[in-house]
Scaffold this motif. Structure first.
Motif, mmCIF file in Angstrom:
data_model
loop_
_atom_site.group_PDB
_atom_site.id
_atom_site.type_symbol
_atom_site.label_atom_id
_atom_site.label_comp_id
_atom_site.label_asym_id
_atom_site.label_seq_id
_atom_site.Cartn_x
_atom_site.Cartn_y
_atom_site.Cartn_z
ATOM 1 N N LEU A 1 9.022 -4.155 -0.626
ATOM 2 C CA LEU A 1 7.926 -3.366 -0.052
ATOM 3 C C LEU A 1 8.423 -2.637 1.193
ATOM 4 O O LEU A 1 9.243 -3.152 1.954
ATOM 5 N N HIS A 2 7.909 -1.428 1.378
ATOM 6 C CA HIS A 2 8.203 -0.650 2.594
ATOM 7 C C HIS A 2 7.011 0.251 2.869
ATOM 8 O O HIS A 2 6.551 0.974 1.978
ATOM 9 N N GLU A 3 6.488 0.160 4.099
ATOM 10 C CA GLU A 3 5.329 0.978 4.507
ATOM 11 C C GLU A 3 4.184 0.852 3.509
ATOM 12 O O GLU A 3 3.527 1.839 3.157
ATOM 13 N N GLY A 4 3.982 -0.364 3.014
ATOM 14 C CA GLY A 4 2.808 -0.635 2.185
ATOM 15 C C GLY A 4 2.910 -0.258 0.725
ATOM 16 O O GLY A 4 1.941 -0.348 -0.021
ATOM 17 N N GLY B 1 -8.422 -12.433 -1.341
ATOM 18 C CA GLY B 1 -9.775 -12.085 -0.918
ATOM 19 C C GLY B 1 -10.003 -12.093 0.587
ATOM 20 O O GLY B 1 -11.120 -11.907 1.059
ATOM 21 N N LYS B 2 -8.927 -12.289 1.355
ATOM 22 C CA LYS B 2 -9.064 -12.322 2.824
ATOM 23 C C LYS B 2 -9.265 -10.907 3.375
ATOM 24 O O LYS B 2 -9.934 -10.706 4.378
ATOM 25 N N THR B 3 -8.647 -9.936 2.701
ATOM 26 C CA THR B 3 -8.771 -8.526 3.103
ATOM 27 C C THR B 3 -9.264 -7.725 1.905
ATOM 28 O O THR B 3 -8.783 -7.918 0.793
ATOM 29 N N ARG B 4 -10.230 -6.855 2.145
ATOM 30 C CA ARG B 4 -10.754 -5.979 1.073
ATOM 31 C C ARG B 4 -10.083 -4.614 1.171
ATOM 32 O O ARG B 4 -10.110 -3.984 2.228
ATOM 33 N N ALA C 1 5.986 -4.271 6.513
ATOM 34 C CA ALA C 1 6.051 -3.620 5.193
ATOM 35 C C ALA C 1 4.768 -3.815 4.391
ATOM 36 O O ALA C 1 4.545 -3.148 3.391
ATOM 37 N N GLY C 2 3.929 -4.793 4.808
ATOM 38 C CA GLY C 2 2.665 -5.028 4.102
ATOM 39 C C GLY C 2 2.661 -6.295 3.259
ATOM 40 O O GLY C 2 1.755 -6.513 2.452
ATOM 41 N N LYS C 3 3.669 -7.162 3.452
ATOM 42 C CA LYS C 3 3.796 -8.360 2.607
ATOM 43 C C LYS C 3 2.605 -9.316 2.783
ATOM 44 O O LYS C 3 2.039 -9.799 1.807
ATOM 45 N N THR C 4 2.241 -9.560 4.033
ATOM 46 C CA THR C 4 1.124 -10.490 4.297
ATOM 47 C C THR C 4 -0.196 -9.873 3.858
ATOM 48 O O THR C 4 -1.038 -10.548 3.250
ATOM 49 N N THR C 5 -0.384 -8.586 4.132
ATOM 50 C CA THR C 5 -1.629 -7.908 3.723
ATOM 51 C C THR C 5 -1.773 -7.919 2.207
ATOM 52 O O THR C 5 -2.862 -8.100 1.667
ATOM 53 N N PHE C 6 -0.654 -7.745 1.522
ATOM 54 C CA PHE C 6 -0.623 -7.805 0.053
ATOM 55 C C PHE C 6 -1.190 -9.151 -0.422
ATOM 56 O O PHE C 6 -2.050 -9.220 -1.298
ATOM 57 N N MET C 7 -0.731 -10.255 0.193
ATOM 58 C CA MET C 7 -1.237 -11.582 -0.195
ATOM 59 C C MET C 7 -2.694 -11.767 0.237
ATOM 60 O O MET C 7 -3.470 -12.399 -0.470
#
Length: 245
Positions: A218-221, A51-54, A40-46
């Motif tokens: 969250l769902h699909e980002g 600052g780990k992902t731009r 769903a994008g939970k980890t990418t959100f964090m």
């Protein structure tokens, strides 16, 4: 006023949109649970907040002075007061609980100050207070590697609290815990949210119910639903994509 405002953020990996026009806000002393199916994008959100992902587009605005986190490094973001706890506890296993908490205290980090640093009475008192908060007062002399899984999780939360963050991001804190450990973890996080913002990513619905806070699905980002746990779990879209599986 918001402490953190994520606005219109999107990020793609190899053509897959992990985060899709996501907007999210949290205030100064607030608890928020973030749920959603795997992917769903939970980890990418964090990752974006820390600052780990731009992201490819959007804004991430922080604090009273409305600073952009997107122009900062991971270390700068941590110094701004954003602490993150990953799923697997990362503590110094060969050091005592006391030493782990002492090392984590917010102090000068320059080469000379680190070299000649000696704990002051205030530092020792702070360690005692933190140990009490995370229910490890009777474990201070033990090596961190000897603690149970739940106790290691508490120690890591204590180490983050030692840095006095304004925002605490916590990833699946209840995973692998006994019921009594889960109960105490709830108490630690609820207490922490009285003086700072706490975002908990979790799958355990019973644990989220005990947190008694606003829930973002969250769902699909993107944000699918937001509100109380009863509100979001009765939403047909949430049932369809997450709870019905």
């Amino acid at each position: 006023m918001s402490l953190l405002e994520v606005s219109g953020v999107s990020v793609s990996f190899d053509g897959f949109k992990a985060i899709n026009n996501l907007s999210f806000q949290i205030g100064d002393a607030e608890m928020r649970a973030v749920i959603g199916p795997n992917g769903a994008g939970k980890t990418t959100f964090m990752d974006i907040i820390t600052g780990k992902t731009r992201p490819d587009e959007g804004r991430v605005i922080w604090g009273e002075k409305s600073k952009s986190l997107l122009s900062m490094s991971e270390a700068q973001i941590a110094r701004e007061g954003i602490g993150r706890k990953f799923q697997k506890p990362t503590v110094f296993e060969d050091q005592t609980v006391h030493a782990n908490l002492l090392m984590a205290l917010k102090n000068e980090r320059g080469p000379l100050s680190v070299l000649f640093w000696k704990p002051k009475p205030d530092d020792l008192a702070r360690v005692e207070a933190l140990a009490s908060e995370i229910a490890l007062s009777d474990q201070l002399a033990r090596k961190a590697g000897e603690l149970s899984h739940g106790q290691k999780q508490w120690l890591e939360i204590g180490m983050l609290l030692a840095q006095d963050p304004k925002l605490l991001l916590v990833d699946e804190p209840a995973a692998g815990m006994t019921p009594s450990e889960r109960e105490h973890t709830t108490s630690i996080l609820v207490e922490a949210a009285k003086t700072r913002a706490v975002v908990v990513v979790e799958h355990d619905m019973e644990f989220i119910r005990r947190l008694n806070c606003r829930v973002t699905v969250l769902h699909e980002g993107s944000v699918l639903a937001e509100g109380s746990l009863d509100h979001v779990t009765s939403d047909p879209r949430v049932i369809d994509v997450y709870l019905g599986r």
